[in-house]
Design a protein around this motif. Structure first.
Motif, PDB file in Angstrom:
ATOM      1  N   VAL A  83      27.311  65.790  -8.921  1.00  0.00           N
ATOM      2  CA  VAL A  83      28.370  65.913  -7.931  1.00  0.00           C
ATOM      3  C   VAL A  83      29.213  64.642  -7.933  1.00  0.00           C
ATOM      4  O   VAL A  83      28.678  63.524  -7.849  1.00  0.00           O
ATOM      5  N   GLY A  96      25.128  75.638 -12.160  1.00  0.00           N
ATOM      6  CA  GLY A  96      23.978  75.133 -12.903  1.00  0.00           C
ATOM      7  C   GLY A  96      22.899  76.192 -13.069  1.00  0.00           C
ATOM      8  O   GLY A  96      22.336  76.368 -14.160  1.00  0.00           O
ATOM      9  N   ASP A  97      22.614  76.915 -11.999  1.00  0.00           N
ATOM     10  CA  ASP A  97      21.633  78.009 -12.072  1.00  0.00           C
ATOM     11  C   ASP A  97      22.113  79.110 -13.021  1.00  0.00           C
ATOM     12  O   ASP A  97      21.316  79.684 -13.783  1.00  0.00           O
ATOM     13  N   SER A 143      23.408  69.070 -13.002  1.00  0.00           N
ATOM     14  CA  SER A 143      24.556  69.093 -12.101  1.00  0.00           C
ATOM     15  C   SER A 143      24.782  67.702 -11.525  1.00  0.00           C
ATOM     16  O   SER A 143      23.854  67.088 -10.985  1.00  0.00           O
ATOM     17  N   LYS A 174      29.300  70.537  -4.080  1.00  0.00           N
ATOM     18  CA  LYS A 174      27.881  70.550  -4.426  1.00  0.00           C
ATOM     19  C   LYS A 174      27.308  71.957  -4.519  1.00  0.00           C
ATOM     20  O   LYS A 174      26.625  72.295  -5.494  1.00  0.00           O
ATOM     21  N   VAL A 175      27.546  72.776  -3.527  1.00  0.00           N
ATOM     22  CA  VAL A 175      26.951  74.117  -3.494  1.00  0.00           C
ATOM     23  C   VAL A 175      27.429  74.940  -4.687  1.00  0.00           C
ATOM     24  O   VAL A 175      26.630  75.561  -5.403  1.00  0.00           O
ATOM     25  N   SER A 212      32.852  73.511 -11.410  1.00  0.00           N
ATOM     26  CA  SER A 212      32.389  74.287 -10.255  1.00  0.00           C
ATOM     27  C   SER A 212      33.126  75.614 -10.098  1.00  0.00           C
ATOM     28  O   SER A 212      32.689  76.487  -9.351  1.00  0.00           O
ATOM     29  N   LEU A 245      28.686  73.866  -7.475  1.00  0.00           N
ATOM     30  CA  LEU A 245      28.247  73.265  -8.731  1.00  0.00           C
ATOM     31  C   LEU A 245      26.793  73.637  -9.025  1.00  0.00           C
ATOM     32  O   LEU A 245      26.446  73.963 -10.166  1.00  0.00           O
ATOM     33  N   GLU A 246      25.950  73.581  -8.013  1.00  0.00           N
ATOM     34  CA  GLU A 246      24.549  73.942  -8.214  1.00  0.00           C
ATOM     35  C   GLU A 246      24.404  75.416  -8.581  1.00  0.00           C
ATOM     36  O   GLU A 246      23.525  75.783  -9.370  1.00  0.00           O
ATOM     37  N   THR A 247      25.270  76.244  -8.028  1.00  0.00           N
ATOM     38  CA  THR A 247      25.256  77.663  -8.392  1.00  0.00           C
ATOM     39  C   THR A 247      25.589  77.844  -9.864  1.00  0.00           C
ATOM     40  O   THR A 247      24.941  78.625 -10.579  1.00  0.00           O
TER      41      THR A 247
END
Length: 330
Positions: free
Chosen positions: A107, A92-93, A105, A85-86, A60, A88-90
């Motif tokens: 978490v 991933g994008d 992703s 989470k936020v 992350s 990590l998703e960033t």
């Protein structure tokens, strides 16, 4: 030269005999030769870059994020894990934008068994297996054990004010050590235990890389908890490399790296050393990817720290002095 080197250190160097110098230079020559001859066959001849399935733990932020992006740019299939989470998703994008055909992703906390089992199940279902595992998570600890963590006090002369640290202080030392051990040792242990069989059974050239630290091989003041826990995970992975010869294990033993890693120190200690000459995350990531590609087992960066590591066993007082200077410890 005396303007560059601390006068006390220079005096000790000048007092070394010829035999002392030989005892330093010969091991260094051996270390250099072993490093030069340790290169193995390029792994990319076995696994195509766009077919490689890579799982980065601790992705992350920091080095883990950069490694995930670098593998994505090569076209690898990337799975990432982290607690936030936020963020990590960033990442991933960002991996998809960088060129990864897929970015998964997950978490979770790599020191929690059920979280790592969830990650294994997702990777097995979505990717059918794993080729490369990278463990990049961990925590820092920045205070002296007795006066910083265990609350022992010293007077103006530097002497302890009491011969009996309080129960509160000792308990705090134990609690902080447990937090450091959980992230720096238990997490790498749980992750390796969970994924080693999958790596052996589903990859043509399985590889594991651990992001370690120079603190794992060179002791330093104010870093007793960090050094000991990072050293434990390094020896764990070095031992696992012997127990599981089908897997290529690589360990990146890095000096200070840029970023806010120290801000989350488990002992809430201040940063004592200068970070103006810190290694960049991009450089460390490139070293990591190259180590996996070329089968390098233990990579110490920068190269000067190889000398420091060898010197510790030959002339420890010099390393003690340098450590006190670096961390402004008196």
């Amino acid at each position: 030269m005396s303007s560059i080197i601390n006068p006390a250190i220079l005096e000790e160097l000048q007092n070394l005999s010829r035999a002392d110098y030989l005892s330093i230079l010969v091991p260094l020559a051996i270390v250099g030769y072993v490093g030069w001859t340790s290169l193995q066959k390029d792994r990319r001849t076995v696994i195509e870059q766009k077919q490689e399935r890579v799982f980065v733990v601790g992705a992350s932020s920091g080095i883990g994020r950069q490694i995930a992006l670098d593998y994505a740019a090569r076209g690898a299939i990337v799975a990432i894990m982290g607690r936030r989470k936020v963020e990590l998703e960033t990442v991933g994008d960002e991996c998809l934008s960088a060129g990864a055909p897929r970015a998964i992703s997950i978490v979770g906390d790599f020191a929690v068994v059920d979280n790592v089992l969830k990650a294994r199940n997702v990777i097995k279902k979505e990717l059918g297996g794993l080729d490369t595992l990278i463990v990049s998570a961990g925590v820092s600890a920045l205070q002296p054990l007795l006066t910083g963590v265990a609350l022992a006090e010293r007077d103006s002369n530097g002497d302890f004010t009491s011969d009996a640290p309080s129960r509160e202080g000792i308990q705090q030392a134990q609690d902080v050590a447990a937090r450091a051990m959980t992230s720096n040792y238990v997490g790498p242990l749980v992750t390796a235990t969970t994924f080693i069989p999958m790596l052996e059974l589903t990859s043509k050239a399985p590889a594991i890389l651990l992001i370690s630290s120079a603190a794992a091989i060179i002791p330093a003041p104010t870093r007793s908890l960090y050094c000991s826990t990072k050293g434990a995970s390094l020896l764990l992975y070095q031992s696992l490399a012997i127990e599981h010869p089908k897997i290529q294990f690589s360990n990146i033993i890095a000096a200070t790296v840029e970023g806010n890693f120290r801000a989350g120190a488990v002992d809430s200690g201040p940063v004592r050393e200068s970070v103006t000459r810190a290694l960049t995350r991009k450089y460390v990531s490139e070293v990591c990817v190259d180590a996996i590609d070329r089968g390098k087992r233990n990579v110490i960066i920068p190269g000067s720290y190889r000398v420091a590591h060898a010197l510790y066993w030959i002339y420890p007082n010099l390393i003690h002095r340098l450590g006190r200077n670096k961390y402004n410890f008196t």
